[in-house]
Design a protein around this motif. Structure first.
Motif, short mmCIF file in Angstrom:
data_model
loop_
_atom_site.label_atom_id
_atom_site.label_comp_id
_atom_site.label_asym_id
_atom_site.label_seq_id
_atom_site.Cartn_x
_atom_site.Cartn_y
_atom_site.Cartn_z
N ALA A 1 45.33 41.48 39.30
CA ALA A 1 44.18 40.83 39.94
C ALA A 1 44.20 41.01 41.45
O ALA A 1 43.15 41.07 42.09
CB ALA A 1 44.17 39.34 39.59
N GLN A 2 45.40 41.14 42.05
CA GLN A 2 45.49 41.32 43.50
C GLN A 2 44.75 42.57 43.98
O GLN A 2 44.36 42.65 45.14
CB GLN A 2 46.96 41.43 43.93
CG GLN A 2 47.72 40.12 43.85
CD GLN A 2 49.23 40.34 44.00
OE1 GLN A 2 49.67 41.36 44.51
NE2 GLN A 2 50.01 39.37 43.54
N VAL A 3 44.60 43.57 43.11
CA VAL A 3 43.97 44.82 43.55
C VAL A 3 42.66 45.09 42.79
O VAL A 3 42.15 46.21 42.82
CB VAL A 3 44.92 46.03 43.37
CG1 VAL A 3 46.22 45.82 44.14
CG2 VAL A 3 45.21 46.30 41.90
N ALA A 4 42.14 44.07 42.11
CA ALA A 4 40.98 44.30 41.25
C ALA A 4 39.70 43.72 41.84
O ALA A 4 39.72 42.91 42.77
CB ALA A 4 41.24 43.72 39.86
N HIS A 5 38.60 44.12 41.24
CA HIS A 5 37.26 43.71 41.64
C HIS A 5 36.98 42.28 41.19
O HIS A 5 36.32 41.51 41.89
CB HIS A 5 36.29 44.69 40.98
CG HIS A 5 34.87 44.28 40.96
ND1 HIS A 5 34.09 44.33 42.09
CD2 HIS A 5 34.08 43.83 39.96
CE1 HIS A 5 32.86 43.93 41.78
NE2 HIS A 5 32.84 43.62 40.50
N GLY A 6 37.47 41.92 40.01
CA GLY A 6 37.21 40.58 39.49
C GLY A 6 38.32 40.13 38.58
O GLY A 6 39.14 40.94 38.13
N VAL A 7 38.37 38.82 38.33
CA VAL A 7 39.42 38.31 37.46
C VAL A 7 38.88 37.12 36.67
O VAL A 7 38.08 36.33 37.19
CB VAL A 7 40.69 37.92 38.26
CG1 VAL A 7 40.38 36.90 39.34
CG2 VAL A 7 41.80 37.40 37.35
N THR A 8 39.26 37.04 35.42
CA THR A 8 39.03 35.85 34.60
C THR A 8 40.40 35.30 34.26
O THR A 8 41.23 36.01 33.68
CB THR A 8 38.28 36.22 33.30
OG1 THR A 8 37.01 36.77 33.65
CG2 THR A 8 38.07 35.00 32.42
N ILE A 9 40.66 34.06 34.65
CA ILE A 9 41.97 33.47 34.37
C ILE A 9 41.82 32.55 33.17
O ILE A 9 41.06 31.58 33.21
CB ILE A 9 42.51 32.70 35.58
CG1 ILE A 9 42.70 33.68 36.74
CG2 ILE A 9 43.83 32.00 35.24
CD1 ILE A 9 43.10 33.05 38.04
N SER A 10 42.48 32.94 32.09
CA SER A 10 42.35 32.18 30.85
C SER A 10 43.42 32.59 29.87
O SER A 10 43.99 33.68 29.96
CB SER A 10 40.98 32.48 30.22
OG SER A 10 41.00 32.17 28.85
N ASP A 11 43.63 31.77 28.92
CA ASP A 11 44.44 32.10 27.77
C ASP A 11 43.77 33.26 27.02
O ASP A 11 42.54 33.35 27.00
CB ASP A 11 44.49 30.86 26.87
CG ASP A 11 45.57 30.97 25.84
OD1 ASP A 11 45.23 31.21 24.68
OD2 ASP A 11 46.75 30.86 26.21
N TYR A 12 44.58 34.14 26.39
CA TYR A 12 43.98 35.27 25.67
C TYR A 12 43.35 34.85 24.35
O TYR A 12 42.79 35.69 23.64
CB TYR A 12 45.05 36.34 25.41
CG TYR A 12 45.68 36.88 26.67
CD1 TYR A 12 44.91 37.56 27.61
CD2 TYR A 12 47.03 36.70 26.93
CE1 TYR A 12 45.48 38.05 28.79
CE2 TYR A 12 47.61 37.18 28.10
CZ TYR A 12 46.83 37.85 29.02
OH TYR A 12 47.39 38.33 30.18
N ALA A 13 43.46 33.58 24.02
CA ALA A 13 42.95 33.12 22.72
C ALA A 13 41.67 32.32 22.84
O ALA A 13 41.06 31.98 21.83
CB ALA A 13 44.01 32.27 22.02
N ASP A 14 41.23 32.03 24.05
CA ASP A 14 40.06 31.16 24.22
C ASP A 14 38.76 31.95 24.04
O ASP A 14 38.42 32.80 24.87
CB ASP A 14 40.11 30.52 25.61
CG ASP A 14 38.85 29.73 25.90
OD1 ASP A 14 38.39 29.01 25.00
OD2 ASP A 14 38.31 29.86 27.02
N PRO A 15 38.00 31.68 22.96
CA PRO A 15 36.82 32.50 22.66
C PRO A 15 35.78 32.49 23.79
O PRO A 15 35.19 33.53 24.09
CB PRO A 15 36.24 31.87 21.39
CG PRO A 15 37.33 31.05 20.81
CD PRO A 15 38.23 30.64 21.93
N ALA A 16 35.58 31.33 24.43
CA ALA A 16 34.56 31.27 25.49
C ALA A 16 34.95 32.19 26.65
O ALA A 16 34.10 32.90 27.21
CB ALA A 16 34.40 29.82 25.97
#
Ligand SMILES: Nc1ncnc2c1ncn2[C@@H]1O[C@H](COP(=O)(O)OP(=O)(O)OP(=O)(O)O)[C@@H](O)[C@H]1O
Ligand SMILES: [Mg+2]
Length: 376
Positions: free
Chosen positions: A46-61
């Motif tokens: 994420a430090q070098v990326a355009h965007g980030v979603t922080i979440s558990d890999y199991a959360d459908p939403a």
């Protein structure tokens, strides 16, 4: 979405570690942006990326929100649930496909797939009870290695069984997770091949390299492997065969053993960039990370040529980080750090690569000399 992805498209990467970081850097050079799905804040990718979603890999939403913001989805971390993978694939193209990930997530499914494809492995057996372990140990013989079928990395979830007395404590420690017993391979060398495969089936395989572990964590990679032409031939044929049988679109790393008779056995596969390919960043016109991005974006794959020999040494834990000032002043070492805040023991913090003219990889002493304080 149409392939090839046009410039400025957004590539979704599941996983926030160093493999995602180096993939995102390669994507940026090709004019793409990466959006990272990760559990941790401030992850290396994420430090070098355009965007980030922080979440558990199991959360459908969160999976849905992530998928809706990207044009194609790939992985640097494979352990997303089957339902999660299907959800992602229902929204955007997923490369490699959920089926490829399911095969590589489980050591039993993986070994069965390899053997069905005609690829040799060590003898193995699925184990779910203490009695099955005794049976399997009798059939396969000791020494053997008991492993959890899922979520293993850097040797976690494994026990070496030397004598019958080792069975009970190992089973007690690793069960009730599903387990696999593998015959111990008294290997002459560990090698790997990384191959990229496009959606048209075109393959581009990097040269076979040799890997050395320390405390179950990859320590050194030598490119090329110092093995016979016959071993190179077997390993390349195995990697090609697996990539084609899996129908992978993206990158595939195949870890292999060379046994005492010079036979090559597949150990495990990973459908993503691999630690044993980091040397390709400097030693090849197109690194494994560029090949990964090209394959999932539908760009043409160049040949995986190498213009230099190389040694890669991982920087692991606080001991290696203490050498960072010296690394920066050692001539010829190409340093990489992954941006991890804390240097815990056995944690991969970065790596260094040392290039040599093609065909001039030195022997053990020569390599030790150029690695300076990092020599083994
Ligand atoms: N059957 C075996 N015989 C001999 N050595 C083995 C065997 N299985 C594993 N090992 C040793 O343990 C290392 C790690 O095993 P493996 O690759 O199966 O697990 P992992 O936890 O996924 O590791 P990694 O993340 O490093 O790939 C191997 O590279 C090898 O050195
Ligand atoms: Mg492994």
């Amino acid at each position: 979405m149409t392939f090839p992805l046009p410039p400025n498209s957004i590539i979704g990467l599941v996983g926030g570690g160093q493999l995602g970081r180096m993939s995102a850097l390669a994507a940026a050079r090709l004019g793409y942006r990466c959006h990272i799905l990760t559990r941790e804040a401030d992850s290396p990718a994420a430090q070098v990326a355009h965007g980030v979603t922080i979440s558990d890999y199991a959360d459908p939403a969160s999976l849905r929100a992530f998928a809706e913001q990207v044009d194609v989805i790939s992985f640097e971390f494979e352990n997303v649930s089957a339902e999660g993978l299907d959800l992602l694939a229902s929204i955007k193209p997923v490369r490699p496909s959920p089926g490829v990930l399911r095969t590589s997530q489980d050591r039993v499914v993986e070994k069965q797939f390899l053997n069905d494809a005609g690829v040799p492995t060590t003898a193995w057996a699925m184990v779910s009870t203490r009695e099955e372990l005794a049976d399997a140990a009798r059939r396969i013989g000791l020494p053997a290695v008991l492993k959890t079928t899922r979520y293993g990395y850097d040797g976690k979830g494994q026990a070496r069984l030397m004598t019958p007395d080792d069975l009970s404590p190992a089973f007690a420690r690793l069960s009730p997770k599903p387990l696999i017993l593998e015959g111990f391979v008294d290997f002459a060398a560990e090698i790997s091949v990384i191959v990229a495969r496009g959606s048209d089936g075109a393959l581009a395989a990097f040269d076979t390299v040799e890997n050395r572990h320390r405390d179950h964590v990859l320590d050194l990679t030598f490119a090329p492997a110092r093995v016979s032409d016959d071993v190179v031939g077997q390993s390349q044929a195995i990697a090609h065969r697996i990539a084609t049988a899996l129908d992978v679109v993206g990158l595939l790393a195949v870890e292999m053993f060379v046994d005492a008779q010079g036979r090559v056995l597949a150990n495990e596969i990973a459908p993503r960039p691999h630690n044993s390919g980091h040397w390709s960043i400097e030693a090849c016109p197109a690194s494994q990370f560029e090949m990964h991005i090209r394959a999932i974006a539908g760009l043409p794959l160049p040949a995986a040529t190498r213009h230099a020999d190389a040694v890669m040494r991982n920087l692991v834990g606080p001991e290696d980080m203490a050498l960072w000032p010296e690394i920066l002043t050692t001539p010829g070492l190409i340093p990489h750090l992954y941006g991890k805040a804390e240097a815990r023991p056995r944690r991969k913090m970065g790596h260094v690569t040392r290039l040599f003219p093609k065909g001039a990889l030195p022997g053990e002493h020569g390599i030790a000399a150029v690695l300076g304080k990092l020599a083994r």
